[in-house]
Structures are given as structure tokens and as C-alpha cells.
Design an enzyme around this catalytic site. Structure first.
Site, short mmCIF file in Angstrom:
data_model
loop_
_atom_site.label_atom_id
_atom_site.label_comp_id
_atom_site.label_asym_id
_atom_site.label_seq_id
_atom_site.Cartn_x
_atom_site.Cartn_y
_atom_site.Cartn_z
N HIS A 1 19.23 31.31 27.75
CA HIS A 1 17.82 31.74 27.65
C HIS A 1 17.25 31.52 26.24
O HIS A 1 16.05 31.63 26.04
CB HIS A 1 17.62 33.19 28.14
CG HIS A 1 18.11 34.25 27.20
ND1 HIS A 1 17.72 35.57 27.33
CD2 HIS A 1 18.98 34.22 26.16
CE1 HIS A 1 18.30 36.29 26.39
NE2 HIS A 1 19.07 35.50 25.67
N ASP A 2 18.13 31.17 25.30
CA ASP A 2 17.66 30.87 23.93
C ASP A 2 17.06 29.48 23.81
O ASP A 2 16.54 29.13 22.75
CB ASP A 2 18.85 30.91 22.94
CG ASP A 2 19.47 32.28 22.83
OD1 ASP A 2 18.76 33.27 23.07
OD2 ASP A 2 20.67 32.36 22.49
N GLU B 1 22.91 35.57 33.15
CA GLU B 1 21.54 35.50 32.62
C GLU B 1 20.60 36.26 33.56
O GLU B 1 20.92 36.48 34.73
CB GLU B 1 21.07 34.03 32.56
CG GLU B 1 21.75 33.17 31.50
CD GLU B 1 21.06 33.24 30.13
OE1 GLU B 1 20.00 33.88 30.01
OE2 GLU B 1 21.61 32.62 29.19
N GLU C 1 13.03 33.37 29.92
CA GLU C 1 13.76 33.84 31.09
C GLU C 1 13.35 32.95 32.27
O GLU C 1 12.26 32.37 32.26
CB GLU C 1 13.46 35.31 31.37
CG GLU C 1 13.80 36.24 30.21
CD GLU C 1 15.24 36.11 29.71
OE1 GLU C 1 16.13 35.71 30.47
OE2 GLU C 1 15.46 36.37 28.52
C1 LIG Z 1 22.18 35.39 22.31
S1 LIG Z 1 23.75 35.08 21.59
C2 LIG Z 1 24.85 35.46 22.95
C3 LIG Z 1 26.20 35.93 22.49
C4 LIG Z 1 27.18 36.32 23.60
N1 LIG Z 1 27.30 35.29 24.60
C5 LIG Z 1 26.78 37.63 24.23
O1 LIG Z 1 26.12 37.63 25.26
O2 LIG Z 1 27.16 38.69 23.69
C6 LIG Z 1 23.80 33.29 21.56
C7 LIG Z 1 25.02 32.76 20.84
O3 LIG Z 1 24.95 31.32 20.84
C8 LIG Z 1 25.47 30.86 19.60
N2 LIG Z 1 25.00 29.48 19.36
C9 LIG Z 1 23.75 29.07 19.03
N3 LIG Z 1 23.70 27.73 18.89
C10 LIG Z 1 24.97 27.29 19.13
C11 LIG Z 1 25.56 25.99 19.15
N4 LIG Z 1 24.83 24.90 18.90
N5 LIG Z 1 26.87 25.88 19.43
C12 LIG Z 1 27.63 27.00 19.69
N6 LIG Z 1 27.12 28.26 19.71
C13 LIG Z 1 25.81 28.40 19.43
C14 LIG Z 1 24.94 31.87 18.59
O4 LIG Z 1 25.63 31.85 17.37
C15 LIG Z 1 25.10 33.18 19.38
O5 LIG Z 1 26.33 33.80 19.12
#
Ligand SMILES: C[S@@+](CC[C@H](N)C(=O)[O-])C[C@H]1O[C@@H](n2cnc3c(N)ncnc32)[C@H](O)[C@@H]1O
Length: 242
Positions: free
Chosen positions: A148-149, A177, A208
Site C-alpha cells: 500500500h506504500d 493488506e 488502499e
Molecule cells: C509500512 S512498512 C511495513 C513493515 C512490516 N511489513 C509490517 O507490517 O510491520 C514497509 C517496509 O518496507 C520497507 N521497504 C521500503 N522500500 C523497500 C525496498 N525497496 N526494498 C526492501 N524493503 C523496502 C521499509 O523499510 C519498511 O520496513
């Protein structure tokens, strides 16, 4: 939930809410970038304290949702020996999963600045990398709150990498999600809409998604079929097969 409240009320995360005008075509900058000059993950990589707050906030959510996953989808990992948590943060989720399923070995995969400071957890190996480039191989890939990011195009790229990481026969991708239902009333309906706005403030193209959105993304990523399992949480469990 303290870490979650501290994160969302921090000056870093509040600033983008005042920068939505940056999103209009004139400058074309997403709100977080308009406020800070980099995206949320770039910002976190340069600010260890903020990065730790994000990871702790995510861990708060994990402690709420993992019990719901275990209760409502108890056979999710039957027949699997290994699992990779894609964007797994500090490994809290994976730690809870491998504790519940002691035969399971986990790889917690996240950006190097996150993986390198994650605490030691039994049966979990922390691996740093970029999920747009390569994801460590495992019987199953688990992806919670990492899709969702991102916008649709990036999600499809991540899901294609997840598909490459699992066996063609017998592997599966487990997505945790929110699924927006615009018609049915649900106790978490408003929370899901609020999260959609939070994604608009904090990410470049995240959002979302409805059931139809997930179907389109998974089809475009090359998965042959998927099933959505509602659980007692804001999220649902979406299982996709190659
Ligand atoms: C919203 S957090 C979710 C963390 C975990 N899955 C949870 O639900 O507790 C998104 C995660 O994606 C990681 N992330 C962002 N870009 C990334 C990339 N290009 N490769 C690996 N991880 C990444 C961030 O560092 C972060 O820890």
C-alpha cells in the site's frame, strides 16, 4: 500503540499534511517529498531515530494483526519450510510467525539500514536489499503493509519479484493488506479510508485498494489465481499462486 501515535504525530509525519498543494501539477511533487525533499524511505535511511520509530510503530500493528492471522487462517503455512517477509521491518511479524509454526525458518528482508539494526530473533535471518531488484528465495513470500506504500506499477514490480522468489509449483505469496469495500458496512471501513489518506500524505503513490484493484494487480503480475480471506483486523489475507 504508543510508538504508532508518536510516529503519526511527529513533526516529520505531520509536515506532509501541510504540503498537499505540492501535489498539484504545477510542481508535481508528492506531499512527503514536497515537505522533506526525499521520499519516506529515503528520509528514514538518513535518520536512524525516525527509522526506529517507524519500525516500532509497525511492530505495534504486527502485535495486533498476527494473532488474527493465526486464528483466522491457521493453515496458512502448512507444507512450507521457509518464508521470506518482504519489507518485514525489524522482524517482529516474522518472529511471531516462526514462534507459532516452529518448523518454519524465516528470512526477514528489508532495506539495508533496517535489516542491519534489526534485533536477533530465533529462526529468523535478517537480510538487507531492495525488493525492486531481488528477493531471497523461499517456499512462501509474505508481504504485509509493503504494497500500500506504492502505486500500481511499483506494486506489480514487487509482486513479480515475489513470484520469482517462490517455487513455480507449490509456492505462494501471502499478502496482508486492507481491502476497501465501498458498499458493505464494516467496523474498520473508516479506518481503511483514513489509511488511504495517510498513504497520500506519506508516500509518493501509495493507496488502499479495492478487491477489483487487487485482482487487476495480481493478474498483471502474472499470478494464475488468488483468494481473499477476511480476518478480524483492518487487513485481509490475500493468497496468490503462480
Ligand atoms: C509500512 S512498512 C511495513 C513493515 C512490516 N511489513 C509490517 O507490517 O510491520 C514497509 C517496509 O518496507 C520497507 N521497504 C521500503 N522500500 C523497500 C525496498 N525497496 N526494498 C526492501 N524493503 C523496502 C521499509 O523499510 C519498511 O520496513
Amino acid at each position: 500503540m504508543a510508538a504508532f501515535l508518536l510516529l503519526e504525530s511527529s513533526p516529520v509525519m505531520l509536515a506532509p499534511w501541510h504540503a498537499f498543494s505540492g501535489c498539484v501539477p504545477e510542481s508535481g511533487k508528492p506531499a512527503f517529498e514536497a515537505a522533506h525533499g526525499v521520499d519516506v524511505w529515503g528520509y528514514a535511511s538518513g535518520d536512524p531515530e525516525h527509522s526506529e520509530l517507524i519500525n516500532e510503530a509497525m511492530a505495534c500493528d504486527a502485535r495486533l494483526v498476527v494473532p488474527a492471522i493465526l486464528e483466522d487462517c491457521p493453515s496458512l503455512f502448512d507444507g512450507f519450510q521457509t518464508v521470506v517477509d518482504v519489507g518485514g521491518g525489524n522482524g517482529t511479524t516474522l518472529g511471531m510467525l516462526v514462534k507459532a509454526y516452529p518448523w518454519l525458518k524465516g528470512t526477514n528482508f528489508d532495506l539495508p539500514h533496517v535489516a542491519s539494526v534489526a534485533p536477533k530473533i530465533d529462526n529468523v535471518e535478517h537480510v538487507g536489499g531492495d525488493f525492486f531488484v531481488n528477493i531471497p528465495k523461499a517456499d512462501a513470500a509474505f508481504v504485509m503493509w509493503s504494497l500500500h506504500d506504492w502505486g500500481d506499477e511499483e506494486c506489480i514490480n514487487i509482486l513479480r519479484k515475489c513470484k520469482e522468489a517462490i517455487p513455480k509449483d507449490g509456492g505462494k505469496v501471502i499478502i496482508v493488506e486492507a481491502v476497501i469495500d465501498e458498499v458493505e458496512e464494516h467496523e474498520f471501513k473508516d479506518v481503511r479510508y483514513v489509511l488511504d489518506m495517510v498513504m497520500m500524505a506519506h508516500t509518493s503513490a501509495g493507496k488502499e485498494r479495492t478487491q477489483e484493484d487487487w485482482t487487476n494487480i495480481l493478474r498483471e503480475s502474472g499470478f494464475s489465481r488468488h483468494t481473499i480471506y477476511p480476518i478480524r483486523a483492518i487487513q485481509a489475507v490475500i493468497v496468490a499462486w503462480p
